[in-house]
Design a protein around this motif. Structure first.
Motif, PDB file in Angstrom:
ATOM      1  N   GLU A  11      47.176  43.888  57.119  1.00 23.97           N
ATOM      2  CA  GLU A  11      46.782  42.499  56.924  1.00 23.97           C
ATOM      3  C   GLU A  11      47.927  41.606  56.454  1.00 23.97           C
ATOM      4  N   TYR A  12      48.855  42.151  55.708  1.00 27.40           N
ATOM      5  CA  TYR A  12      49.991  41.363  55.226  1.00 27.40           C
ATOM      6  C   TYR A  12      51.087  42.305  54.744  1.00 27.40           C
ATOM      7  N   VAL A  13      52.284  41.740  54.503  1.00 28.55           N
ATOM      8  CA  VAL A  13      53.426  42.472  53.970  1.00 28.55           C
ATOM      9  C   VAL A  13      53.855  41.780  52.683  1.00 28.55           C
ATOM     10  N   MET A  14      54.332  42.569  51.701  1.00 32.02           N
ATOM     11  CA  MET A  14      54.658  42.002  50.388  1.00 32.02           C
ATOM     12  C   MET A  14      56.123  42.206  50.029  1.00 32.02           C
ATOM     13  N   PHE A  15      56.636  41.279  49.209  1.00 32.72           N
ATOM     14  CA  PHE A  15      57.878  41.535  48.494  1.00 32.72           C
ATOM     15  C   PHE A  15      57.665  41.141  47.042  1.00 32.72           C
ATOM     16  N   GLU A  16      58.463  41.745  46.153  1.00 35.35           N
ATOM     17  CA  GLU A  16      58.303  41.529  44.722  1.00 35.35           C
ATOM     18  C   GLU A  16      59.466  40.710  44.167  1.00 35.35           C
ATOM     19  N   PRO A  17      59.202  39.599  43.503  1.00 34.89           N
ATOM     20  CA  PRO A  17      60.273  38.874  42.808  1.00 34.89           C
ATOM     21  C   PRO A  17      60.927  39.788  41.774  1.00 34.89           C
ATOM     22  N   MET A  18      62.250  39.718  41.701  1.00 33.74           N
ATOM     23  CA  MET A  18      62.956  40.688  40.875  1.00 33.74           C
ATOM     24  C   MET A  18      63.725  40.025  39.733  1.00 33.74           C
ATOM     25  N   SER A  19      64.753  40.712  39.207  1.00 35.38           N
ATOM     26  CA  SER A  19      65.277  40.384  37.890  1.00 35.38           C
ATOM     27  C   SER A  19      66.534  39.531  37.886  1.00 35.38           C
ATOM     28  N   ILE A  20      67.334  39.613  38.917  1.00 38.28           N
ATOM     29  CA  ILE A  20      68.626  38.946  38.943  1.00 38.28           C
ATOM     30  C   ILE A  20      68.880  38.373  40.335  1.00 38.28           C
ATOM     31  N   PRO A  21      69.821  37.445  40.478  1.00 41.85           N
ATOM     32  CA  PRO A  21      70.065  36.845  41.792  1.00 41.85           C
ATOM     33  C   PRO A  21      70.400  37.850  42.884  1.00 41.85           C
ATOM     34  N   ASN A  55      64.487  35.501  41.791  1.00 43.95           N
ATOM     35  CA  ASN A  55      64.384  35.627  40.336  1.00 43.95           C
ATOM     36  C   ASN A  55      64.008  34.330  39.646  1.00 43.95           C
ATOM     37  N   THR A  56      63.680  33.285  40.425  1.00 46.60           N
ATOM     38  CA  THR A  56      63.087  32.063  39.892  1.00 46.60           C
ATOM     39  C   THR A  56      61.876  31.711  40.751  1.00 46.60           C
ATOM     40  N   VAL A  57      61.000  30.885  40.218  1.00 44.69           N
ATOM     41  CA  VAL A  57      59.827  30.456  40.978  1.00 44.69           C
ATOM     42  C   VAL A  57      60.248  29.718  42.236  1.00 44.69           C
ATOM     43  N   ALA A  58      61.214  28.816  42.099  1.00 43.69           N
ATOM     44  CA  ALA A  58      61.663  28.032  43.251  1.00 43.69           C
ATOM     45  C   ALA A  58      62.275  28.924  44.326  1.00 43.69           C
ATOM     46  N   ASP A  59      63.118  29.879  43.929  1.00 42.88           N
ATOM     47  CA  ASP A  59      63.736  30.783  44.902  1.00 42.88           C
ATOM     48  C   ASP A  59      62.693  31.652  45.596  1.00 42.88           C
ATOM     49  N   THR A  60      61.677  32.053  44.847  1.00 44.54           N
ATOM     50  CA  THR A  60      60.617  32.874  45.429  1.00 44.54           C
ATOM     51  C   THR A  60      59.856  32.095  46.496  1.00 44.54           C
ATOM     52  N   LYS A  61      59.543  30.836  46.204  1.00 49.88           N
ATOM     53  CA  LYS A  61      58.841  30.001  47.188  1.00 49.88           C
ATOM     54  C   LYS A  61      59.682  29.805  48.445  1.00 49.88           C
ATOM     55  N   GLU A  62      60.971  29.577  48.252  1.00 44.23           N
ATOM     56  CA  GLU A  62      61.864  29.371  49.397  1.00 44.23           C
ATOM     57  C   GLU A  62      61.949  30.629  50.251  1.00 44.23           C
ATOM     58  N   VAL A  70      54.053  40.624  35.948  1.00 46.85           N
ATOM     59  CA  VAL A  70      54.040  39.737  34.783  1.00 46.85           C
ATOM     60  C   VAL A  70      55.247  39.960  33.869  1.00 46.85           C
ATOM     61  N   GLY A  71      55.988  41.050  34.092  1.00 46.86           N
ATOM     62  CA  GLY A  71      57.197  41.280  33.313  1.00 46.86           C
ATOM     63  C   GLY A  71      58.447  40.744  33.977  1.00 46.86           C
ATOM     64  N   HIS A  72      58.329  40.301  35.237  1.00 46.45           N
ATOM     65  CA  HIS A  72      59.485  39.802  35.967  1.00 46.45           C
ATOM     66  C   HIS A  72      59.551  38.283  35.844  1.00 46.45           C
ATOM     67  N   ALA A  73      59.934  37.819  34.666  1.00 49.29           N
ATOM     68  CA  ALA A  73      60.202  36.404  34.430  1.00 49.29           C
ATOM     69  C   ALA A  73      61.578  36.338  33.780  1.00 49.29           C
ATOM     70  N   PRO A  74      62.610  36.727  34.536  1.00 49.73           N
ATOM     71  CA  PRO A  74      63.894  37.049  33.925  1.00 49.73           C
ATOM     72  C   PRO A  74      64.861  35.888  33.767  1.00 49.73           C
ATOM     73  N   HIS A  75      64.761  34.895  34.647  1.00 47.43           N
ATOM     74  CA  HIS A  75      65.744  33.820  34.627  1.00 47.43           C
ATOM     75  C   HIS A  75      65.599  32.982  33.360  1.00 47.43           C
ATOM     76  N   PRO A  76      66.685  32.582  32.741  1.00 50.30           N
ATOM     77  CA  PRO A  76      66.600  31.801  31.489  1.00 50.30           C
ATOM     78  C   PRO A  76      65.738  30.554  31.585  1.00 50.30           C
ATOM     79  N   ASP A  77      65.606  29.983  32.804  1.00 47.94           N
ATOM     80  CA  ASP A  77      64.789  28.784  32.978  1.00 47.94           C
ATOM     81  C   ASP A  77      63.352  29.091  33.386  1.00 47.94           C
ATOM     82  N   ASP A  78      63.034  30.364  33.589  1.00 48.93           N
ATOM     83  CA  ASP A  78      61.706  30.749  34.087  1.00 48.93           C
ATOM     84  C   ASP A  78      61.148  31.932  33.302  1.00 48.93           C
ATOM     85  N   ARG A  79      61.120  31.830  31.989  1.00 43.00           N
ATOM     86  CA  ARG A  79      60.700  32.953  31.157  1.00 43.00           C
ATOM     87  C   ARG A  79      59.181  33.112  31.052  1.00 43.00           C
ATOM     88  N   ASP A  80      58.427  32.069  31.320  1.00 45.52           N
ATOM     89  CA  ASP A  80      56.986  32.091  31.085  1.00 45.52           C
ATOM     90  C   ASP A  80      56.261  32.849  32.204  1.00 45.52           C
TER      91      ASP A  80
END
Length: 300
Positions: free
Chosen positions: A157-167, A172-179, A198-208
């Motif tokens: 039905e779909y394929v997934m990728f996981e946002p990760m910890s570093i560039p 590794n940011t919300v904006a980069d993930t959307k792009e 929920v533990g992958h909020a690594p970027h200094p500007d995207d900790r929440d």
């Protein structure tokens, strides 16, 4: 209308500990009280001979049927957290495309409706060279899209990728993930979606972590849950001890999911126990306690 939620179990906890399908299936079903599992490639690595892989598929299917489990998805894990589609060698990237196709075929034989991984990992040499970095990323996009068409033919039905910890690991940011999600879905055979953690909020500007869920929950049918501290990805269990230290709370996560507009989500436990005297003998109890905690919020 509230999102339809269910609990699932990532089988990373079983790596080198409970590798026998008959045992992990019984533990998840009877010991932890969960019916949905995300099987990890480290328990069924399709680099192994075809006859052995087929034997394992048959054992897994027999075990999940016996214990009334559903393999809802598959994913890479600790030992398969490698460069794969962004390996610097074109030959290695082709090998990994064949590996992912074989893994997808095995996943479909287990009943999984989706498979996934991290997008890939750049070496420092490739990341530090912009032209080379762009080339490798574009090639990885092509490989992922080829895989998506293969998965469509398998009935997924779909394929997934996981946002990760570093560039270097991408998204590794919300904006980069959307792009990245937008680029993947341009010409894909199946929809690409996200497997949030929920533990992958690594970027200094995207900790929440809750912001990640609010922004991306609607395109994340599977969310890895773990107890963790701010600025870390601890993969702790949801026990009283760690719930006092951690920042992940059931009511707040459900609120974020509702705010995202998601219609459904599978909350998949991804807990880690290092090989140490302090944790070795509490693996099953920690999972059981974690499930008990989340049953307060997820009524299936």
């Amino acid at each position: 209308m509230p999102a339809k939620l269910k609990l699932g179990m990532n089988l990373g906890f079983a790596i080198n500990k409970y590798v026998e399908p008959e045992i992990w299936a019984r533990l998840v079903s009877e010991g932890m009280g969960v019916r949905n599992v995300q099987l990890v490639a480290d328990l069924l690595n399709v680099f192994l001979p075809d006859d052995y892989v087929q034997e394992q598929i048959e054992r897994i299917n027999a075990s999940t049927q016996r214990y009334n489990l559903n393999v809802t998805s598959t994913f890479t894990s600790a030992f398969t957290r490698v460069n794969h589609f962004m390996h610097p060698d074109v030959g290695a990237r082709k090998i990994w495309l064949n590996w992912f196709k074989k893994f997808a075929k095995a996943s479909a034989a287990l009943g999984a409706k989706s498979t996934g991984s991290h997008f890939g990992i750049l070496t420092f040499a490739d990341y530090d060279n912009k032209d080379r970095r762009d080339f490798i990323i574009n090639d990885a996009l092509k490989l992922w899209k080829e895989l998506s068409w293969y998965c469509r033919d398998l009935g997924m039905e779909y394929v997934m990728f996981e946002p990760m910890s570093i560039p270097r690991e991408m998204a590794n940011t919300v904006a980069d993930t959307k792009e990245l999600l937008e680029r993947l879905n341009d010409g894909a055979g199946l929809p690409f979606k996200i497997c949030l953690d929920v533990g992958h909020a690594p970027h200094p500007d995207d900790r929440d972590p809750y912001r990640w869920v609010r922004e991306l929950g609607a395109v994340s049918p599977i969310i890895h849950i773990q107890q963790t501290e701010l600025n870390h990805s601890r993969h702790w269990p949801f026990t009283d001890e760690y719930n006092e230290l951690g920042i992940i709370h059931g009511d707040k996560l459900l609120e974020a999911i509702e705010q995202s507009g998601a219609e459904e989500a599978e909350l998949v436990f991804e807990l880690s126990h290092r090989e140490a005297w302090s944790t070795e003998f509490r693996i099953i109890q920690d999972h059981r306690d974690s499930v008990e905690y989340w049953r307060r919020f997820v009524k299936e």
